[in-house]
Design a protein around this motif. Sequence first.
Motif, PDB file in Angstrom:
ATOM      1  N   ASN A 256       0.842  -1.181   0.000  1.00 31.60           N
ATOM      2  CA  ASN A 256       0.000   0.000   0.000  1.00 31.60           C
ATOM      3  C   ASN A 256       0.884   1.239   0.000  1.00 31.60           C
ATOM      4  O   ASN A 256       2.020   1.207   0.481  1.00 31.60           O
ATOM      5  CB  ASN A 256      -0.906   0.016   1.238  1.00 31.60           C
ATOM      6  N   ALA A 257       0.354   2.317  -0.540  1.00 31.01           N
ATOM      7  CA  ALA A 257       1.074   3.583  -0.500  1.00 31.01           C
ATOM      8  C   ALA A 257       1.239   4.014   0.957  1.00 31.01           C
ATOM      9  O   ALA A 257       0.558   3.517   1.857  1.00 31.01           O
ATOM     10  CB  ALA A 257       0.323   4.633  -1.298  1.00 31.01           C
ATOM     11  N   ASP A 258       2.161   4.936   1.171  1.00 30.64           N
ATOM     12  CA  ASP A 258       2.519   5.319   2.542  1.00 30.64           C
ATOM     13  C   ASP A 258       1.876   6.624   2.999  1.00 30.64           C
ATOM     14  O   ASP A 258       2.354   7.251   3.940  1.00 30.64           O
ATOM     15  CB  ASP A 258       4.039   5.411   2.673  1.00 30.64           C
ATOM     16  N   LEU A 259       0.797   7.031   2.343  1.00 34.67           N
ATOM     17  CA  LEU A 259       0.089   8.250   2.727  1.00 34.67           C
ATOM     18  C   LEU A 259      -1.389   7.941   2.952  1.00 34.67           C
ATOM     19  O   LEU A 259      -1.944   7.036   2.329  1.00 34.67           O
ATOM     20  CB  LEU A 259       0.219   9.318   1.627  1.00 34.67           C
ATOM     21  N   PRO A 260      -2.048   8.698   3.858  1.00 36.44           N
ATOM     22  CA  PRO A 260      -3.494   8.506   4.058  1.00 36.44           C
ATOM     23  C   PRO A 260      -4.276   8.731   2.764  1.00 36.44           C
ATOM     24  O   PRO A 260      -3.789   9.370   1.835  1.00 36.44           O
ATOM     25  CB  PRO A 260      -3.853   9.570   5.104  1.00 36.44           C
ATOM     26  N   ILE A 261      -5.474   8.202   2.718  1.00 40.71           N
ATOM     27  CA  ILE A 261      -6.416   8.253   1.585  1.00 40.71           C
ATOM     28  C   ILE A 261      -6.005   7.268   0.501  1.00 40.71           C
ATOM     29  O   ILE A 261      -6.780   6.422   0.085  1.00 40.71           O
ATOM     30  CB  ILE A 261      -6.590   9.669   0.990  1.00 40.71           C
ATOM     31  N   LYS A 377     -13.533  21.262  -3.615  1.00 31.84           N
ATOM     32  CA  LYS A 377     -14.458  20.479  -4.432  1.00 31.84           C
ATOM     33  C   LYS A 377     -14.432  19.010  -4.026  1.00 31.84           C
ATOM     34  O   LYS A 377     -15.475  18.344  -4.010  1.00 31.84           O
ATOM     35  CB  LYS A 377     -14.110  20.625  -5.916  1.00 31.84           C
ATOM     36  N   TYR A 378     -13.232  18.514  -3.698  1.00 33.77           N
ATOM     37  CA  TYR A 378     -13.071  17.100  -3.319  1.00 33.77           C
ATOM     38  C   TYR A 378     -12.387  17.013  -1.951  1.00 33.77           C
ATOM     39  O   TYR A 378     -11.188  16.733  -1.862  1.00 33.77           O
ATOM     40  CB  TYR A 378     -12.252  16.356  -4.368  1.00 33.77           C
ATOM     41  N   PRO A 379     -13.131  17.281  -0.877  1.00 35.38           N
ATOM     42  CA  PRO A 379     -12.531  17.286   0.467  1.00 35.38           C
ATOM     43  C   PRO A 379     -12.030  15.920   0.920  1.00 35.38           C
ATOM     44  O   PRO A 379     -11.222  15.834   1.841  1.00 35.38           O
ATOM     45  CB  PRO A 379     -13.673  17.782   1.357  1.00 35.38           C
ATOM     46  N   ASP A 380     -12.511  14.840   0.285  1.00 32.60           N
ATOM     47  CA  ASP A 380     -12.056  13.493   0.637  1.00 32.60           C
ATOM     48  C   ASP A 380     -10.919  13.009  -0.254  1.00 32.60           C
ATOM     49  O   ASP A 380     -10.424  11.891  -0.063  1.00 32.60           O
ATOM     50  CB  ASP A 380     -13.218  12.503   0.547  1.00 32.60           C
ATOM     51  N   GLY A 381     -10.516  13.832  -1.224  1.00 32.41           N
ATOM     52  CA  GLY A 381      -9.426  13.438  -2.106  1.00 32.41           C
ATOM     53  C   GLY A 381      -9.771  13.672  -3.569  1.00 32.41           C
ATOM     54  O   GLY A 381     -10.792  13.186  -4.051  1.00 32.41           O
ATOM     55  N   ILE A 382      -8.920  14.451  -4.259  1.00 31.38           N
ATOM     56  CA  ILE A 382      -9.142  14.709  -5.686  1.00 31.38           C
ATOM     57  C   ILE A 382      -9.073  13.416  -6.475  1.00 31.38           C
ATOM     58  O   ILE A 382      -9.878  13.176  -7.385  1.00 31.38           O
ATOM     59  CB  ILE A 382      -8.090  15.717  -6.206  1.00 31.38           C
ATOM     60  N   PHE A 383      -8.098  12.570  -6.114  1.00 30.93           N
ATOM     61  CA  PHE A 383      -7.893  11.304  -6.820  1.00 30.93           C
ATOM     62  C   PHE A 383      -8.348  10.129  -5.957  1.00 30.93           C
ATOM     63  O   PHE A 383      -7.713   9.087  -5.891  1.00 30.93           O
ATOM     64  CB  PHE A 383      -6.417  11.161  -7.222  1.00 30.93           C
ATOM     65  N   HIS A 384      -9.466  10.355  -5.283  1.00 29.89           N
ATOM     66  CA  HIS A 384     -10.123   9.337  -4.468  1.00 29.89           C
ATOM     67  C   HIS A 384     -11.519   9.124  -5.049  1.00 29.89           C
ATOM     68  O   HIS A 384     -11.952   9.856  -5.943  1.00 29.89           O
ATOM     69  CB  HIS A 384     -10.194   9.811  -3.012  1.00 29.89           C
ATOM     70  N   ALA A 385     -12.226   8.125  -4.568  1.00 29.15           N
ATOM     71  CA  ALA A 385     -13.618   7.918  -4.985  1.00 29.15           C
ATOM     72  C   ALA A 385     -14.411   9.192  -4.736  1.00 29.15           C
ATOM     73  O   ALA A 385     -14.442   9.702  -3.615  1.00 29.15           O
ATOM     74  CB  ALA A 385     -14.221   6.755  -4.200  1.00 29.15           C
TER      75      ALA A 385
END
Length: 499
Positions: A256-261, A377-385
Amino acid sequence: MDYKDLAKNFAYYAYKHLGVDEMDMIYLENLLLNKFNEDFPSTNEPSKKLIDSLEVPDYLINELYSLLGDRPDKERIATEIMGMITPSPSVVYKNFLSLRQNDDKKKALDYIYNLQIKNNYIQKTAIDKNIMWKYQMPDNFIEITINLSKPEKNNKDIAKALLQSKSDIKYPKCLLCRENLGFKGTATHPARQNIRIIPMKLNNEGFFMQYSPYCYYDEHVIIINDEHTPMKISRETFKRHADFVDLIPEYFIGSNADLPIVGGSILSHEHYQGGIHLMPLMYSKDRFEIKTNNPNIKVSYLDWFNSCVCIKSHDKESIIDAMDKLRIKWKDYDDIECDILSHTNNTPHNTITPILRKVNDEYIAYAILRNNRCDEKYPDGIFHAHKEYHNIKKEGIGLIEAMGLFILPGRLQRQCKKMEELIVDDNYDLEKFYLENEDMRVHNDMILSLQKLHPANPKEEIKNYINNVCKNILENTAVFKNDSKGNEHAYRFLKSIEF
């Protein structure tokens, strides 16, 4: 069956299915009698014919539950007993090494895997109830499972847990720590007396491999650092991955990547995942290839939903060097036209999800480019669901899902059945329904859109809807979108690396 009979039957089960020596059956029976506060053994014979036929220990565990009644700790008691009757970790490891030295090395892996099913660490009966299907498209496919045993997690809670892990003192520190081996469990931490591990050296560092109790795919393993140290993608990661596939070429390994989200659910303890299952990503073809200065490597950009680079080489050092060059370049790479910012002040956003396989002595590495930046616009992540898909999947898209295997929350099984009734009647009073079924409100947009279709087969339409949501989520996570602009910018990025 009373406790005395149960003790005798558990001891016989250990002999028949867990590799315990016949000489130890009396020993185990007496340990179990003590556990059950019984002074004398049963005069009955064990139910040999029945136990011989068992593929899983459910029958005996259910008998135990029946005797324990409503005790809230009965699952922990069952785990303790299964741990008692399983050969010790050192014996299991010695058996593994002995089998591994033979010509058919896969037998060693099969031994551990089957042992963990037989001693109920992998609860196969529950896993077999998971709902699974494949969504086939012209050029690619994804796999989808509604997992009935996996709790749904929140990205913010995961990030919070990473911060808390630095100050909280508890034992074991997390679910992955080596100290879980034999741990009795608590009200908030599962018992682990029946887990067995395989120690190994990766990049001359201590790691161990264990099977996942959830088994999201075939022979799902977790490879864990002996030390409770945070996840970090570095050159050492690629060395460890290469050492692992040299040791166990039957399995892939990925991090897994090493950053949240964009990372996994546990960022506080370095670990990797692997297994024998070929993920959908691994079947994808090249979208384009780039020329390199190193004749020992081939670098291509995959025709996949998210942004994935594939590097192939028969040379171990070349694959490690190439992956590290890509990591270093991506870490500080900005592309404002594609909304890619590597840092906000001193906060990093770029990282990769690396995967490695070994096929006929050729190393095949995958690097999925990730960015965890958020905006208004994407508070949960621009490149997230994106938000419109959160009713189906809100958790971070980690290693497994980024490779095309979606693990959807178990709540969907119940919710989809309710939706089957709702979407065939567009006059249904939804507000009244939501008052009695508040957790269904998150599906309002989905319900309204499906009602308009007047589906003859509502179950199939719901499945099609979920298929498209999963595909769209993967496309959300692509830092370079699959269009002329995205492909041009992906090519520009790869050409900027001196492979």
